[in-house]
Design an enzyme around this catalytic site. Structure first.
Site, PDB file in Angstrom:
ATOM      1  N   GLY A  91      40.302  39.664  45.810  1.00  0.00           N
ATOM      2  CA  GLY A  91      39.572  40.930  45.729  1.00  0.00           C
ATOM      3  C   GLY A  91      40.030  41.880  44.631  1.00  0.00           C
ATOM      4  O   GLY A  91      39.507  42.984  44.527  1.00  0.00           O
ATOM      5  N   GLU A 115      30.370  41.751  28.394  1.00  0.00           N
ATOM      6  CA  GLU A 115      29.983  40.415  27.942  1.00  0.00           C
ATOM      7  C   GLU A 115      30.744  39.373  28.757  1.00  0.00           C
ATOM      8  O   GLU A 115      31.904  39.590  29.103  1.00  0.00           O
ATOM      9  CB  GLU A 115      30.328  40.201  26.455  1.00  0.00           C
ATOM     10  CG  GLU A 115      29.473  40.969  25.481  1.00  0.00           C
ATOM     11  CD  GLU A 115      29.992  42.366  25.192  1.00  0.00           C
ATOM     12  OE1 GLU A 115      31.124  42.687  25.632  1.00  0.00           O
ATOM     13  OE2 GLU A 115      29.275  43.150  24.545  1.00  0.00           O
ATOM     14  N   TYR A 127      30.404  39.677  38.925  1.00  0.00           N
ATOM     15  CA  TYR A 127      29.590  40.776  38.392  1.00  0.00           C
ATOM     16  C   TYR A 127      28.246  40.863  39.128  1.00  0.00           C
ATOM     17  O   TYR A 127      27.802  41.951  39.465  1.00  0.00           O
ATOM     18  CB  TYR A 127      29.373  40.592  36.885  1.00  0.00           C
ATOM     19  CG  TYR A 127      30.655  40.464  36.087  1.00  0.00           C
ATOM     20  CD1 TYR A 127      31.786  41.197  36.430  1.00  0.00           C
ATOM     21  CD2 TYR A 127      30.746  39.604  34.993  1.00  0.00           C
ATOM     22  CE1 TYR A 127      32.967  41.070  35.708  1.00  0.00           C
ATOM     23  CE2 TYR A 127      31.918  39.481  34.262  1.00  0.00           C
ATOM     24  CZ  TYR A 127      33.031  40.212  34.630  1.00  0.00           C
ATOM     25  OH  TYR A 127      34.201  40.083  33.919  1.00  0.00           O
TER      26      TYR A 127
HETATM   27  C1  LIG Z   1      37.107  36.609  36.746  1.00  0.00           C
HETATM   28  C2  LIG Z   1      38.318  37.198  37.466  1.00  0.00           C
HETATM   29  C3  LIG Z   1      38.668  38.539  36.834  1.00  0.00           C
HETATM   30  C4  LIG Z   1      37.927  37.425  38.943  1.00  0.00           C
HETATM   31  O1  LIG Z   1      38.982  38.104  39.594  1.00  0.00           O
HETATM   32  P1  LIG Z   1      39.336  37.824  41.134  1.00  0.00           P
HETATM   33  O2  LIG Z   1      40.320  38.852  41.543  1.00  0.00           O
HETATM   34  O3  LIG Z   1      39.707  36.412  41.330  1.00  0.00           O
HETATM   35  O4  LIG Z   1      37.927  38.083  41.820  1.00  0.00           O
HETATM   36  P2  LIG Z   1      37.698  38.566  43.330  1.00  0.00           P
HETATM   37  O5  LIG Z   1      38.698  37.966  44.241  1.00  0.00           O
HETATM   38  O6  LIG Z   1      37.557  40.043  43.353  1.00  0.00           O
HETATM   39  O7  LIG Z   1      36.270  37.891  43.608  1.00  0.00           O
HETATM   40  C5  LIG Z   1      35.186  38.611  44.142  1.00  0.00           C
HETATM   41  C6  LIG Z   1      34.002  37.666  44.269  1.00  0.00           C
HETATM   42  O8  LIG Z   1      33.608  37.182  42.977  1.00  0.00           O
HETATM   43  C7  LIG Z   1      33.242  35.792  43.056  1.00  0.00           C
HETATM   44  N1  LIG Z   1      34.235  34.969  42.343  1.00  0.00           N
HETATM   45  C8  LIG Z   1      35.369  35.389  41.725  1.00  0.00           C
HETATM   46  N2  LIG Z   1      35.990  34.342  41.131  1.00  0.00           N
HETATM   47  C9  LIG Z   1      35.241  33.262  41.378  1.00  0.00           C
HETATM   48  C10 LIG Z   1      35.358  31.882  41.047  1.00  0.00           C
HETATM   49  N3  LIG Z   1      36.374  31.406  40.305  1.00  0.00           N
HETATM   50  N4  LIG Z   1      34.385  31.026  41.464  1.00  0.00           N
HETATM   51  C11 LIG Z   1      33.338  31.461  42.193  1.00  0.00           C
HETATM   52  N5  LIG Z   1      33.175  32.774  42.559  1.00  0.00           N
HETATM   53  C12 LIG Z   1      34.116  33.646  42.155  1.00  0.00           C
HETATM   54  C13 LIG Z   1      33.235  35.464  44.535  1.00  0.00           C
HETATM   55  O9  LIG Z   1      31.959  35.802  45.027  1.00  0.00           O
HETATM   56  C14 LIG Z   1      34.294  36.405  45.061  1.00  0.00           C
HETATM   57  O10 LIG Z   1      34.162  36.687  46.422  1.00  0.00           O
HETATM   58  P3  LIG Z   1      34.841  35.692  47.512  1.00  0.00           P
HETATM   59  O11 LIG Z   1      36.241  35.373  47.049  1.00  0.00           O
HETATM   60  O12 LIG Z   1      34.797  36.511  48.763  1.00  0.00           O
HETATM   61  O13 LIG Z   1      33.966  34.479  47.539  1.00  0.00           O
HETATM   62  C15 LIG Z   1      39.527  36.229  37.441  1.00  0.00           C
HETATM   63  O14 LIG Z   1      39.105  34.946  37.850  1.00  0.00           O
HETATM   64  C16 LIG Z   1      40.186  36.100  36.081  1.00  0.00           C
HETATM   65  O15 LIG Z   1      41.067  36.887  35.728  1.00  0.00           O
HETATM   66  N6  LIG Z   1      39.759  35.101  35.281  1.00  0.00           N
HETATM   67  C17 LIG Z   1      40.329  34.878  33.945  1.00  0.00           C
HETATM   68  C18 LIG Z   1      39.946  35.992  32.990  1.00  0.00           C
HETATM   69  C19 LIG Z   1      38.452  36.198  32.946  1.00  0.00           C
HETATM   70  O16 LIG Z   1      37.660  35.255  32.938  1.00  0.00           O
HETATM   71  N7  LIG Z   1      38.049  37.484  32.892  1.00  0.00           N
HETATM   72  C20 LIG Z   1      36.642  37.863  32.838  1.00  0.00           C
HETATM   73  C21 LIG Z   1      36.142  37.786  31.435  1.00  0.00           C
HETATM   74  S1  LIG Z   1      34.429  38.249  31.344  1.00  0.00           S
END
Ligand SMILES: CC(C)(COP(=O)(O)OP(=O)(O)OC[C@H]1O[C@@H](n2cnc3c(N)ncnc32)[C@H](O)[C@@H]1OP(=O)(O)O)[C@@H](O)C(=O)NCCC(=O)NCCS
Length: 158
Positions: A91, A115, A127
């Site tokens: 989260g 983006e 998003y």
């Molecule tokens: C993208 C990123 C910021 C998401 O952060 P996170 O803290 O893991 O996301 P959250 O736990 O808040 O996820 C919220 C919801 O988003 C969706 N979600 C997030 N990551 C996901 C994944 N890898 N696959 C599918 N759904 C995903 C899900 O719906 C999730 O809810 P749920 O866990 O209850 O199913 C993280 O994966 C990251 O740092 N990735 C590498 C850097 C990156 O890609 N940044 C974004 C560049 S645009």
């Protein structure tokens, strides 16, 4: 800024300072193919239009996520958001994005834009769950592999 908005337990979101750079960089380097440099983050800390936030958990506190966004008139542009790999799907990403939306709505701004890579389905899902909608494509936006960017917008309530 305090933890709120369905935050993960004990998470605190706050403004970043220069001493947070090592923690931010450690996450940046394991999150992206072409990571920003320390100098780039240091510039963002100085820009008056830029906001750098970090999320901390635990005691002693450690940085588990960060974001960088610009405020340009009535638009918020999210340039960077990342969560430490071992802290993902807890989260933190949702907390950061919801807090950016709350920040913009509090200031009566128009919209948030960002983006995302078509290949980054997890980020797109995050998003979309927060009402960001795809509105266009920036061709060959990412320099490392020439991938397009999907432009996503979240309108704010005024
Ligand atoms: C993208 C990123 C910021 C998401 O952060 P996170 O803290 O893991 O996301 P959250 O736990 O808040 O996820 C919220 C919801 O988003 C969706 N979600 C997030 N990551 C996901 C994944 N890898 N696959 C599918 N759904 C995903 C899900 O719906 C999730 O809810 P749920 O866990 O209850 O199913 C993280 O994966 C990251 O740092 N990735 C590498 C850097 C990156 O890609 N940044 C974004 C560049 S645009």
């Amino acid at each position: 800024m305090a933890a709120a908005l369905d935050a993960p337990p004990h998470a605190v979101l706050r403004l970043a300072a220069a001493e947070d750079l090592p923690g931010i960089l450690a996450i940046e380097r394991v999150s992206f193919a072409t990571p920003w440099t320390e100098k780039m983050f240091a510039e963002e800390l100085k820009n008056e239009w830029s906001n750098v936030w970090v999320t901390e958990v635990g005691e002693p506190r450690r940085i588990v996520a960060f974001t960088v966004f610009w405020v340009a008139y009535d638009e918020i542009h999210v340039l960077n958001v990342a969560v430490a790999p071992e802290e993902r799907r807890r989260g933190h990403g949702r907390l950061i994005l919801r807090s950016i939306v709350a920040f913009g709505e509090h200031r009566r701004m128009s919209h948030v834009v960002l983006e995302v890579r078509p290949s980054n389905e997890g980020a797109q899902r995050l998003y979309q769950s927060l009402d960001f909608r795809p509105v266009g494509v920036r061709p060959r936006y990412y320099q490392d592999n020439g991938e397009d960017a999907i432009l996503m917008v979240r309108m704010l309530k005024r």
